[in-house]
Design a protein around this motif. Structure first.
Motif, PDB file in Angstrom:
ATOM      1  N   GLU A 161      15.223   3.709   2.735  1.00 34.20           N
ATOM      2  CA  GLU A 161      15.150   2.998   1.990  1.00 34.20           C
ATOM      3  C   GLU A 161      15.916   2.009   1.287  1.00 34.20           C
ATOM      4  OE1 GLU A 161      10.448   2.964   1.818  1.00 34.20           O
ATOM      5  OE2 GLU A 161      10.212   2.856   3.510  1.00 34.20           O
ATOM      6  N   ASP A 162      16.870   2.682   1.042  1.00 33.32           N
ATOM      7  CA  ASP A 162      17.859   2.252  -0.319  1.00 33.32           C
ATOM      8  C   ASP A 162      16.886   2.574  -1.673  1.00 33.32           C
ATOM      9  OD1 ASP A 162      20.624   1.790  -0.808  1.00 33.32           O
ATOM     10  OD2 ASP A 162      19.510  -0.167  -1.164  1.00 33.32           O
ATOM     11  N   ARG A 163      16.143   3.681  -1.889  1.00 32.02           N
ATOM     12  CA  ARG A 163      15.586   3.804  -3.183  1.00 32.02           C
ATOM     13  C   ARG A 163      16.104   5.139  -3.679  1.00 32.02           C
ATOM     14  NH1 ARG A 163       9.862   4.011  -0.632  1.00 32.02           N
ATOM     15  NH2 ARG A 163       9.422   4.682  -3.135  1.00 32.02           N
ATOM     16  N   ALA A 164      16.208   5.067  -5.074  1.00 30.60           N
ATOM     17  CA  ALA A 164      16.891   5.960  -5.850  1.00 30.60           C
ATOM     18  C   ALA A 164      15.408   6.858  -5.838  1.00 30.60           C
ATOM     19  CB  ALA A 164      17.443   5.750  -6.938  1.00 30.60           C
ATOM     20  N   ALA A 165      14.325   6.917  -5.946  1.00 31.88           N
ATOM     21  CA  ALA A 165      13.711   7.438  -5.535  1.00 31.88           C
ATOM     22  C   ALA A 165      12.345   8.112  -4.759  1.00 31.88           C
ATOM     23  CB  ALA A 165      13.232   8.122  -7.274  1.00 31.88           C
ATOM     24  N   TYR A 166      11.843   8.888  -4.398  1.00 31.71           N
ATOM     25  CA  TYR A 166      10.843   8.873  -3.358  1.00 31.71           C
ATOM     26  C   TYR A 166      10.001  10.463  -4.199  1.00 31.71           C
ATOM     27  CZ  TYR A 166      14.053   6.648  -0.556  1.00 31.71           C
ATOM     28  OH  TYR A 166      14.928   5.259  -0.170  1.00 31.71           O
ATOM     29  N   ARG A 167       8.681   9.963  -4.175  1.00 30.03           N
ATOM     30  CA  ARG A 167       7.659  10.336  -4.428  1.00 30.03           C
ATOM     31  C   ARG A 167       6.500  11.240  -3.366  1.00 30.03           C
ATOM     32  NH1 ARG A 167       5.180  12.367 -10.241  1.00 30.03           N
ATOM     33  NH2 ARG A 167       3.624  13.630  -9.542  1.00 30.03           N
ATOM     34  N   PHE A 168       5.930  11.798  -3.193  1.00 29.14           N
ATOM     35  CA  PHE A 168       5.271  12.757  -2.343  1.00 29.14           C
ATOM     36  C   PHE A 168       3.656  13.122  -3.054  1.00 29.14           C
ATOM     37  CE2 PHE A 168       8.986  11.454   0.259  1.00 29.14           C
ATOM     38  CZ  PHE A 168       8.502  11.040   0.990  1.00 29.14           C
ATOM     39  N   ASP A 169       2.722  12.376  -2.865  1.00 27.67           N
ATOM     40  CA  ASP A 169       1.746  13.562  -3.116  1.00 27.67           C
ATOM     41  C   ASP A 169       0.044  13.347  -1.787  1.00 27.67           C
ATOM     42  OD1 ASP A 169       2.882  14.283  -6.273  1.00 27.67           O
ATOM     43  OD2 ASP A 169       2.119  11.817  -6.004  1.00 27.67           O
ATOM     44  N   PHE A 170       0.016  13.963  -2.511  1.00 27.98           N
ATOM     45  CA  PHE A 170      -1.479  14.090  -1.121  1.00 27.98           C
ATOM     46  C   PHE A 170      -2.782  12.683  -1.702  1.00 27.98           C
ATOM     47  CE2 PHE A 170      -0.792  18.900  -1.498  1.00 27.98           C
ATOM     48  CZ  PHE A 170      -0.606  19.170  -0.172  1.00 27.98           C
ATOM     49  N   THR A 171      -2.738  11.794  -0.672  1.00 25.90           N
ATOM     50  CA  THR A 171      -3.796  11.158  -1.112  1.00 25.90           C
ATOM     51  C   THR A 171      -4.374  11.029   0.472  1.00 25.90           C
ATOM     52  OG1 THR A 171      -2.427   9.270  -0.430  1.00 25.90           O
ATOM     53  CG2 THR A 171      -2.461   9.566  -2.513  1.00 25.90           C
ATOM     54  N   GLU A 172      -5.352  10.439   0.316  1.00 26.29           N
ATOM     55  CA  GLU A 172      -6.416  10.093   1.865  1.00 26.29           C
ATOM     56  C   GLU A 172      -5.987   9.141   2.487  1.00 26.29           C
ATOM     57  OE1 GLU A 172      -9.019   9.283   4.835  1.00 26.29           O
ATOM     58  OE2 GLU A 172      -8.706   7.790   2.849  1.00 26.29           O
ATOM     59  N   ARG A 173      -5.823   8.951   3.878  1.00 24.16           N
ATOM     60  CA  ARG A 173      -4.917   8.663   4.442  1.00 24.16           C
ATOM     61  C   ARG A 173      -5.588   6.874   5.116  1.00 24.16           C
ATOM     62  NH1 ARG A 173      -2.858   9.793  11.009  1.00 24.16           N
ATOM     63  NH2 ARG A 173      -1.547   8.085  11.230  1.00 24.16           N
ATOM     64  N   ARG A 174      -6.585   6.220   4.894  1.00 21.40           N
ATOM     65  CA  ARG A 174      -6.681   5.272   4.677  1.00 21.40           C
ATOM     66  C   ARG A 174      -7.901   4.768   3.487  1.00 21.40           C
ATOM     67  NH1 ARG A 174     -12.445   4.987   8.793  1.00 21.40           N
ATOM     68  NH2 ARG A 174     -12.638   3.131   8.273  1.00 21.40           N
ATOM     69  N   ASN A 175      -7.896   5.452   2.489  1.00 23.11           N
ATOM     70  CA  ASN A 175      -7.945   5.160   1.282  1.00 23.11           C
ATOM     71  C   ASN A 175      -7.208   5.822   0.012  1.00 23.11           C
ATOM     72  OD1 ASN A 175      -9.028   3.986  -0.639  1.00 23.11           O
ATOM     73  ND2 ASN A 175     -11.107   5.362  -0.870  1.00 23.11           N
ATOM     74  N   ASN A 176      -6.026   5.157  -0.048  1.00 27.01           N
ATOM     75  CA  ASN A 176      -5.526   5.761  -1.282  1.00 27.01           C
ATOM     76  C   ASN A 176      -5.724   6.380  -3.069  1.00 27.01           C
ATOM     77  OD1 ASN A 176      -3.534   5.863   0.889  1.00 27.01           O
ATOM     78  ND2 ASN A 176      -2.495   3.879  -0.059  1.00 27.01           N
ATOM     79  N   ASN A 177      -7.135   5.356  -3.319  1.00 23.94           N
ATOM     80  CA  ASN A 177      -7.904   5.805  -4.338  1.00 23.94           C
ATOM     81  C   ASN A 177      -8.132   6.860  -3.864  1.00 23.94           C
ATOM     82  OD1 ASN A 177      -6.880   3.763  -5.265  1.00 23.94           O
ATOM     83  ND2 ASN A 177      -8.129   2.284  -4.864  1.00 23.94           N
ATOM     84  N   LEU A 178      -8.614   8.013  -2.788  1.00 27.43           N
ATOM     85  CA  LEU A 178      -8.679   9.052  -2.662  1.00 27.43           C
ATOM     86  C   LEU A 178      -8.340   9.895  -2.820  1.00 27.43           C
ATOM     87  CD1 LEU A 178     -11.524  10.408  -2.446  1.00 27.43           C
ATOM     88  CD2 LEU A 178     -11.553   9.764   0.166  1.00 27.43           C
ATOM     89  N   GLY A 184       0.897  19.958  -6.265  1.00 24.02           N
ATOM     90  CA  GLY A 184       2.022  20.648  -5.043  1.00 24.02           C
ATOM     91  C   GLY A 184       3.223  19.091  -5.435  1.00 24.02           C
ATOM     92  N   HIS A 185       3.933  18.913  -5.940  1.00 21.32           N
ATOM     93  CA  HIS A 185       4.474  17.884  -5.190  1.00 21.32           C
ATOM     94  C   HIS A 185       5.786  17.578  -5.265  1.00 21.32           C
ATOM     95  CE1 HIS A 185       1.413  16.138  -8.423  1.00 21.32           C
ATOM     96  NE2 HIS A 185       1.580  17.808  -8.840  1.00 21.32           N
TER      97      HIS A 185
END
Length: 273
Positions: free
Chosen positions: A130-147, A153-154
């Protein structure tokens, strides 16, 4: 540990080389500053433990690994920093595997004592295209990213080649440039220090020993490559030209006589099915 990719061709004696990266980042100030650039929101003030090339394992029956740089801060958050030069299969699975091992409770600990851990890869390629300099992955609920759930772990991936640097600090951008061999006319004190530490390490006797090991392993790899080429030629002569072993031998001597003796080539013919 030297990866095979370094042995197959020329490489620069820079921070992207495993032994150099481990040595330079084993110095607390260097590692601390890098983590502060990678995770400015954590306000990391002090590292209490740092170990280059730290071995980790789960038990006798599971795969063992060796972290490039392991660190722990004063709040007992743990970090694994990895340098990745070339794309590899299952990079994200390896990242999850490392992260899992960082999160395992020690004997006698309850689950609420598991500390936050951060798995950080510095890649000399774009791991997600995606030509981005940084990617970060954390846990979020699939349908509601606010949940969200409590996340200890990161996963972070920094792409030294990424053109979109909107989600990193100017200091991190300078560091990624440095990984690419690009230094401004007025480099920061941090970059100057990294460069001095690299020169310090590559002037040590142990670096000379590493270079000798590389030269020896390269010779072995090149011989393996030549042997593979001889085997392919033998099979080609047999299949496409219906040549006998006796007819193949003079052709091999003509093509590979400078690399192998007649007896060695004869033995390869006999061993190639």
């Amino acid at each position: 540990m030297l990866r095979r990719s370094y042995l197959a061709g020329d490489f620069k004696q820079d921070l992207t080389l495993d032994p150099i990266f481990g040595y330079v980042m084993s110095k607390k100030e260097n590692c601390l500053h890098l983590l502060q650039m990678a995770l400015p929101e954590l306000d990391i003030q002090e590292l209490v433990d740092i170990s280059p090339q730290k071995p980790i394992d789960l038990n006798l029956f599971e795969k063992t690994s060796r972290l490039d740089v392991y660190a722990k801060d004063k709040q007992e958050r743990v970090y694994d920093i990895e340098m990745q030069n070339l794309p590899v299969d299952f990079l994200t699975r390896r990242a999850w595997y490392y992260l899992r091992q960082l999160n395992i409770p020690k004997p006698g600990e309850n689950y609420d004592q598991v500390k936050e851990s951060y798995m950080i890869f510095f890649c000399m390629f774009d791991p997600f295209n995606e030509d981005r300099a940084a990617y970060r992955f954390d846990f979020t609920e699939r349908r509601n990213n606010n949940l969200t759930i409590e996340n200890v772990g990161h996963l972070l991936f920094f792409n030294a080649k990424g053109k979109d640097r909107s989600n990193i600090t100017p200091q991190m951008a300078e560091f990624l440039d440095y990984l690419n061999g690009q230094v401004s006319k007025k480099p920061s004190k941090y970059i100057i220090q990294l460069n001095d530490d690299i020169e310090e390490y590559t002037s040590k006797p142990e670096w000379g020993e590493i270079m000798n090991q590389i030269a020896l392993m390269r010779e072995n790899i090149q011989e393996d490559i030549r042997r593979e080429a001889v085997a392919k030629m033998i099979k080609l002569c047999r299949k496409n030209f219906k040549l006998t072993n006796e007819e193949v031998l003079p052709l091999l001597i003509q093509s590979y006589g400078d690399d192998f003796t007649k007896d060695e080539l004869q033995e390869m013919i006999e061993q190639t099915k």
